[in-house]
Design a protein around this motif. Structure first.
Motif, PDB file in Angstrom:
ATOM      1  N   TYR A 248       0.842  -1.209   0.000  1.00 21.45           N
ATOM      2  CA  TYR A 248       0.000   0.000   0.000  1.00 21.45           C
ATOM      3  C   TYR A 248       0.870   1.250   0.000  1.00 21.45           C
TER       4      TYR A 248
ATOM      5  N   GLY B  52     -12.852  11.173   3.866  1.00 17.86           N
ATOM      6  CA  GLY B  52     -12.191  11.166   5.165  1.00 17.86           C
ATOM      7  C   GLY B  52     -11.753   9.808   5.665  1.00 17.86           C
ATOM      8  N   ALA B  53     -11.676   8.818   4.767  1.00 10.31           N
ATOM      9  CA  ALA B  53     -11.253   7.474   5.179  1.00 10.31           C
ATOM     10  C   ALA B  53      -9.759   7.463   5.490  1.00 10.31           C
ATOM     11  N   SER B  54      -9.378   6.725   6.505  1.00  5.64           N
ATOM     12  CA  SER B  54      -7.970   6.593   6.863  1.00  5.64           C
ATOM     13  C   SER B  54      -7.286   5.614   5.918  1.00  5.64           C
ATOM     14  N   HIS B  55      -5.948   5.579   5.983  1.00 10.85           N
ATOM     15  CA  HIS B  55      -5.201   4.647   5.134  1.00 10.85           C
ATOM     16  C   HIS B  55      -5.575   3.208   5.452  1.00 10.85           C
ATOM     17  N   PHE B  56      -5.730   2.914   6.727  1.00  8.31           N
ATOM     18  CA  PHE B  56      -6.091   1.554   7.116  1.00  8.31           C
ATOM     19  C   PHE B  56      -7.457   1.169   6.548  1.00  8.31           C
ATOM     20  N   LYS B  57      -8.404   2.092   6.614  1.00  5.71           N
ATOM     21  CA  LYS B  57      -9.755   1.811   6.106  1.00  5.71           C
ATOM     22  C   LYS B  57      -9.745   1.664   4.593  1.00  5.71           C
ATOM     23  N   ILE B  58      -8.964   2.487   3.905  1.00  6.05           N
ATOM     24  CA  ILE B  58      -8.867   2.371   2.447  1.00  6.05           C
ATOM     25  C   ILE B  58      -8.289   1.010   2.061  1.00  6.05           C
TER      26      ILE B  58
ATOM     27  N   ARG C 135     -10.578   9.004   0.157  1.00  6.89           N
ATOM     28  CA  ARG C 135      -9.822  10.022   0.882  1.00  6.89           C
ATOM     29  C   ARG C 135     -10.645  11.296   1.054  1.00  6.89           C
TER      30      ARG C 135
END
Length: 299
Positions: free
Chosen positions: A115, A196-202, A193
């Motif tokens: 990622y 407002g999604a975090s990297h982990f959630k993406i 993004r």
């Protein structure tokens, strides 16, 4: 009579005659292809058939000539005898525990690194990927001594945890998942993004569902590799109770006195060793054979 009439009609029409010749050529090509596939399949599956057959024979039947595939009186007791004479239950548990733990950890670490290499922007990203891939070209045996010294320094020799920790990261997994992540439509990541999604959630809500076949393929390959590994675990683990199934099979084959004496039991032990892998592949073959056909964007 009808065939002659069709041939005359085909010859009178060059286009139809060409189609008939082409269809015959396609039929012959497919016939050859199917024959080669059948032959290759028989060659590939024969060792497994012979192993299972020998596991159900007596010693005299194993060495009989001409050899027989189907035993006259199947010796199912060979499998029970294997468990009585060796700790194959312990060996299989150790192998399954180590392989499952390594798969879980390597999926997480490989996904996070892949990622970062595909979705994040930072300097020298290509250089970092080049360094990672350069380490993949090194023979695995070159890492045995450094890993042995490191595990010795932190008191993790002869422990399953030490074996697992030294296999936390997979270069192959990083490469495989990176290639899969590159096929994900970037607009989906950008939309997440903006929301407002975090990297982990993406990673686990957007990218993982779209690249699930690659994750399953990587997990299956890693599990088989870890389950069958022999050289490195033999270097790290010395206590028989902590042996993996490959080391346990070797001990039963040589040290247990089965070499040259108990071939049916050796074949029964080999069948027991291979069985979990066959079951796993039958369960996961649908995803293993599948590719990434959907990028997630619908027309």
């Amino acid at each position: 009579m009808d065939n002659r009439l069709e041939n005359k009609q085909a010859k009178s029409d060059p286009y139809a005659y060409g189609k008939v010749k082409l269809s015959k050529k396609i039929f012959i090509t497919r016939l050859i292809k199917y024959f080669l596939i059948l032959f290759a399949s028989i060659v590939a599956i024969f060792p497994f058939v012979w192993m299972i057959s020998s596991a159900l024979k007596t010693k005299s039947e194993v060495f009989s000539f001409p050899p027989k595939i189907i035993p006259s009186n199947p010796q199912w007791g060979n499998f029970i005898e294997v468990f009585k004479e060796a700790r194959f239950g312990t060996y299989m548990f150790n192998s399954l525990f180590v392989a499952t733990s390594e798969v879980a950890l390597q999926i997480v670490t490989s996904a996070m690194i892949a990622y970062a290499l595909t979705q994040l922007k930072f300097k020298s990203k290509k250089v970092l990927f080049g360094v990672i891939m350069a380490t993949y070209m090194l023979p695995s045996a070159t890492t045995y001594v450094p890993c042995y010294i490191l595990l010795s320094n932190i008191n993790l020799l002869d422990k399953l945890s030490g074996l697992i920790i030294s296999n936390v990261v997979s270069i192959f997994g990083i490469f495989l998942l990176r290639q899969a992540f590159l096929q994900v439509n970037h607009s989906l990541v950008e939309a997440a993004r903006i929301d407002g999604a975090s990297h982990f959630k993406i990673l686990w809500k957007i990218i993982f569902p779209l690249t699930k076949p690659s994750f399953i393929t990587f997990g299956l390959i890693t599990f088989v590799k870890s389950y069958n590994d022999y050289m490195y675990p033999s270097l790290i683990l010395k206590t028989p109770e902590k042996f993996l199934v490959s080391s346990g099979l070797r001990q039963f084959f040589i040290e247990g006195g089965a070499y040259g004496i108990k071939w049916p039991q050796v074949m029964a032990a080999s069948t027991i060793t291979v069985l979990p892998l066959l079951i796993l592949f039958l369960i996961a073959q649908k995803w293993f054979m599948g590719g990434i056909g959907d990028t997630g964007v619908k027309e």
